[in-house]
Scaffold this motif. Sequence first.
Motif, PDB file in Angstrom:
ATOM      1  N   PRO A  21       0.792  -0.998  -0.170  1.00  0.00           N
ATOM      2  CA  PRO A  21      -0.129   0.069   0.069  1.00  0.00           C
ATOM      3  C   PRO A  21       0.880   1.343   0.000  1.00  0.00           C
ATOM      4  O   PRO A  21       0.206   2.333  -0.733  1.00  0.00           O
ATOM      5  CB  PRO A  21      -0.803  -0.168   1.279  1.00  0.00           C
ATOM      6  CG  PRO A  21      -0.854  -1.674   1.640  1.00  0.00           C
ATOM      7  CD  PRO A  21       0.577  -2.256   1.047  1.00  0.00           C
ATOM      8  N   GLU A  22       2.110   1.244   0.694  1.00  0.00           N
ATOM      9  CA  GLU A  22       2.706   2.666   0.830  1.00  0.00           C
ATOM     10  C   GLU A  22       3.364   2.771  -0.603  1.00  0.00           C
ATOM     11  O   GLU A  22       3.392   3.778  -0.903  1.00  0.00           O
ATOM     12  CB  GLU A  22       3.997   2.306   1.856  1.00  0.00           C
ATOM     13  CG  GLU A  22       3.601   2.055   3.109  1.00  0.00           C
ATOM     14  CD  GLU A  22       2.991   0.707   3.596  1.00  0.00           C
ATOM     15  OE1 GLU A  22       3.139  -0.430   2.559  1.00  0.00           O
ATOM     16  OE2 GLU A  22       2.368   0.449   4.686  1.00  0.00           O
ATOM     17  N   GLY A  25       0.678   3.895  -3.068  1.00  0.00           N
ATOM     18  CA  GLY A  25       0.363   4.998  -2.857  1.00  0.00           C
ATOM     19  C   GLY A  25       1.258   6.372  -3.313  1.00  0.00           C
ATOM     20  O   GLY A  25       0.731   7.071  -3.918  1.00  0.00           O
ATOM     21  N   GLU A  26       2.761   5.872  -3.090  1.00  0.00           N
ATOM     22  CA  GLU A  26       3.546   7.058  -3.713  1.00  0.00           C
ATOM     23  C   GLU A  26       3.535   7.112  -5.213  1.00  0.00           C
ATOM     24  O   GLU A  26       3.620   7.926  -5.789  1.00  0.00           O
ATOM     25  CB  GLU A  26       4.783   6.527  -3.166  1.00  0.00           C
ATOM     26  CG  GLU A  26       5.321   7.054  -1.790  1.00  0.00           C
ATOM     27  CD  GLU A  26       6.749   7.069  -1.647  1.00  0.00           C
ATOM     28  OE1 GLU A  26       7.236   6.303  -2.239  1.00  0.00           O
ATOM     29  OE2 GLU A  26       7.108   7.883  -0.870  1.00  0.00           O
ATOM     30  N   TYR A  28       0.610   5.857  -7.366  1.00  0.00           N
ATOM     31  CA  TYR A  28      -0.437   6.305  -7.701  1.00  0.00           C
ATOM     32  C   TYR A  28      -0.766   7.774  -7.338  1.00  0.00           C
ATOM     33  O   TYR A  28      -1.020   8.653  -8.309  1.00  0.00           O
ATOM     34  CB  TYR A  28      -1.670   5.313  -7.193  1.00  0.00           C
ATOM     35  CG  TYR A  28      -3.004   5.970  -7.990  1.00  0.00           C
ATOM     36  CD1 TYR A  28      -3.279   5.472  -9.265  1.00  0.00           C
ATOM     37  CD2 TYR A  28      -3.905   6.469  -7.095  1.00  0.00           C
ATOM     38  CE1 TYR A  28      -4.282   5.751  -9.655  1.00  0.00           C
ATOM     39  CE2 TYR A  28      -5.400   6.700  -7.792  1.00  0.00           C
ATOM     40  CZ  TYR A  28      -5.267   6.577  -9.025  1.00  0.00           C
ATOM     41  OH  TYR A  28      -6.635   6.772  -9.712  1.00  0.00           O
ATOM     42  N   ASN A  29      -0.937   7.999  -6.062  1.00  0.00           N
ATOM     43  CA  ASN A  29      -1.455   9.582  -5.624  1.00  0.00           C
ATOM     44  C   ASN A  29      -0.100  10.404  -5.964  1.00  0.00           C
ATOM     45  O   ASN A  29      -0.337  11.768  -6.250  1.00  0.00           O
ATOM     46  CB  ASN A  29      -1.429   9.394  -4.233  1.00  0.00           C
ATOM     47  CG  ASN A  29      -2.901   8.644  -3.997  1.00  0.00           C
ATOM     48  OD1 ASN A  29      -3.744   8.509  -4.786  1.00  0.00           O
ATOM     49  ND2 ASN A  29      -3.103   8.054  -2.888  1.00  0.00           N
ATOM     50  N   GLU A 310      -7.473  12.065  -3.860  1.00  0.00           N
ATOM     51  CA  GLU A 310      -5.966  11.826  -4.461  1.00  0.00           C
ATOM     52  C   GLU A 310      -5.464  13.272  -5.097  1.00  0.00           C
ATOM     53  O   GLU A 310      -4.205  13.365  -5.325  1.00  0.00           O
ATOM     54  CB  GLU A 310      -5.955  10.914  -5.391  1.00  0.00           C
ATOM     55  CG  GLU A 310      -6.608  10.938  -6.874  1.00  0.00           C
ATOM     56  CD  GLU A 310      -7.803  11.008  -6.898  1.00  0.00           C
ATOM     57  OE1 GLU A 310      -8.618  11.075  -7.865  1.00  0.00           O
ATOM     58  OE2 GLU A 310      -8.758  10.555  -5.788  1.00  0.00           O
TER      59      GLU A 310
END
Length: 849
Positions: A21-22, A25-26, A28-29, A310
Amino acid sequence: ERGRVEACLRPFNCVPVWVSPELFGEMYNGFCKGVLWPILHNVTSVYSSRPGGEEEDDDDPAHESEMPLSGSGVDGQFSEYCMDDASRGPIHGDGGREAALWSAYTSVNRQFADVIVQCFNEGDLVWIHGFHLLILPSFLTRRIPMAKIGMFLHTPFPSSEIFRTVWCREDLLRGMLNADQVGFHLFEYARHFLTCCRRLLGLNYGMIPDESGGHNLAIESNGRHVTVTSIHAGIEPPVLGQILSHPSTLERVFAVRSQFRGRVIFCAIDRMESLKGIPLKMLGLERFLNRRPEFVGKIVLVQVGISAFERGDDYVRTKSEVLSMVTNINRTWPGTVQFQECAESEMRLQQRMALMKAADVVMVTPIRDGLNLIPLEFTIAHQDALTEAGRRDGRRRGLCILSEFSSCTRVMRGALHVNPWKISEIANAFHQALTMSEDERMRRLSCASEFVTRVTTQRWALAVMLDLKGVHKNVDAGKYAGAGLGLGYRLLGMDTGFVSLDVNAVAKSYKRAHSRLILLDYGGTILTNDNVDNLSRFQIVNKTRAPSLPTGKMIQALTDLCADKRNLVFVVSGKERHSLTKVLARIPNLGLAAEHGMFVSWPTSRTNAKRHWETMVPEQDRSWRSIAITIMEVYTSRTHGSYIEETEMKVLWQYRDADPEFGYLQSRELEDHLSNVLRSFNVDILHGGVQEGGYVEVRPKGVNKGVVAMHVIQNAPKVTNRDRVDFALVLGDDHCDEPMLSAMRQVGRRAEDARAARDGTESASPPLPATIALVDVSPCDPYVSSNLKVYTCTVGKKPSAAANYLNDVEEVTELLESLVKMTTRDQKFYSSVDLRTMSGGFKGGGRGG
């Protein structure tokens, strides 16, 4: 739980890619939404977004209270029109936080590549979707080069002026070009992509013939053709029809219609970000009601906002501004706007179709948008209005108000097209929708319905996949070559067997030969090329910078090779006579060819005497030079960055420093102009494209390095009294050397065929590749041995007429030094090459050791 998820996906032939997830997240978002999303939508965050040019500190919470809350005020309207702040992501750079985001992006792409390679079987097609995986082809081609890879972008593609602001632009473009097919929804996006490839990478594109006799738009990249397609996606009417007839959908439609009974319902479903243009829509509604108050209370705008967390600050700002404007409008005209924000999971296809079925008009007014299926879904929802039964409800429905900046505006010809930046057009669209005649409304709905029913998702996918399947690619992974490290890796479209030169094989043939011919290019082969840097090239042409010189080791290697009486060594260059003489004239027995073979100086042992030169073509009228220069001066004056280069026998118009596209257009015009004016002169007019440096050249007819190579072979016995040539080594590095490499490769093939015919065997070598320009080399037959071995080699791994390559000038030096050692070594010592050449093994032996 991973095992259970994989088991659930297995019946659908789906394989998950597990990303932490981390990291996701970096990726995608952070990178996709913070960097790529704004860039792809033609937005770059450079200037302050505040009136007056004041700097804004994003970390200062006080600025939230300073933001204008009224959409009707000057400041409020300014914030809508100033799109520089659409991205609150990182300012583009390749350090710090940006480097971490880029690292996450590459890591996720690499993980996708790992899973694809594990699942790949011969014959599979790889179809990549979206901007999240732009560099995935770079990882795949390294490991499965035989795979046919397609990529389809569902977003816009920006102009080159915007795309060039991202620091990883070359890596992204090369990643896309490692695919075999790149698809877009509109040609407008494809055109921007083509322009980026030309301006940033110097690549050419055009209509390329295919195997079926047709033509495809393609980019020429490292000897490969990357097909570029533009096919807009569609929807599946049968699926939507089932949803529309579902009881829960009908209940929701009835509830919405009952809530706003007696009103014309305008609906809009947008993500809460500035690119979707919601505030502009509100300004248009506000202006319409101000000017046509008789419609107050007769219309309602149902605006659904999808939370876009996002987007970070952009989402917060857009939400604040929209709420402020909705409050302001409802305060003036109560109940006019029904605003609802929800998560994306609460507005899936079923909920969307119910709302659009209940609405009379749909509004899609983004300021920049890629694939948006809402207009297509809305058309299906109201397709029944075209029937007699569907018109019995008496509703004036089925019209779409569509921004001209959305991709589907090209295919939804029945919609009302508006420029969302022009508030008066949005206001007028409200008026048109309410006052349009029934006949025009039906014509527009029928026109929109035609595309929606004809181009379905299935038909779109089939068209793209057939194009991808039609890509010609060999299933043998060994037939492909790659070059570059990391994300600079690229697949090269080269001939079968194009491998690094086997130095041992060359040395073995060299040692056995009695009459050797060695042809070497100058710049880029025996010394580092001056043409790599455009500024250096310009300075050398204008004599403000000294040219590079061969190293001492190279000069010594050439001297030693020329000292061997069995060798005939020539340096064949495009440079002028005085340049070659100044650097190489002191090497005894070295032959020189200047200006691509226009002048030839045969080997001589007298290094102190003046060099004798002969011309390949007879002395002729040179009045064409002044005519050509006069014409070129006109084009130089109107093409910034271009300049004229003159040598003794040729004139060049260089446009390598000009704008790539304008320079190319001007060069084509200049080429036509020169062809017409110089038609009566015995000259050739050559055009080198952007990849070759960008030039138009005028020189005497019939001169190139291939011609001079054949001239040397045919005249060597007269000058040197040597036997027939039985060994040839030919080295070059750029497009000017291709005629020499091509001609010598054909000479070698004719000798090989003659040898096979003599021995009554079949030639073991494959046919010459189709990329080689065939010339008549038969005049060389009497001067070469049937045992001739020819080694053609280009410096740098790239598509070439040569059979092999060396990586750089240092490897050329090492090769020549190894040949020198073969003839100068004391024969009491033997190398592994020597031992392999001894057919009977080692007998006798030397003394000592």
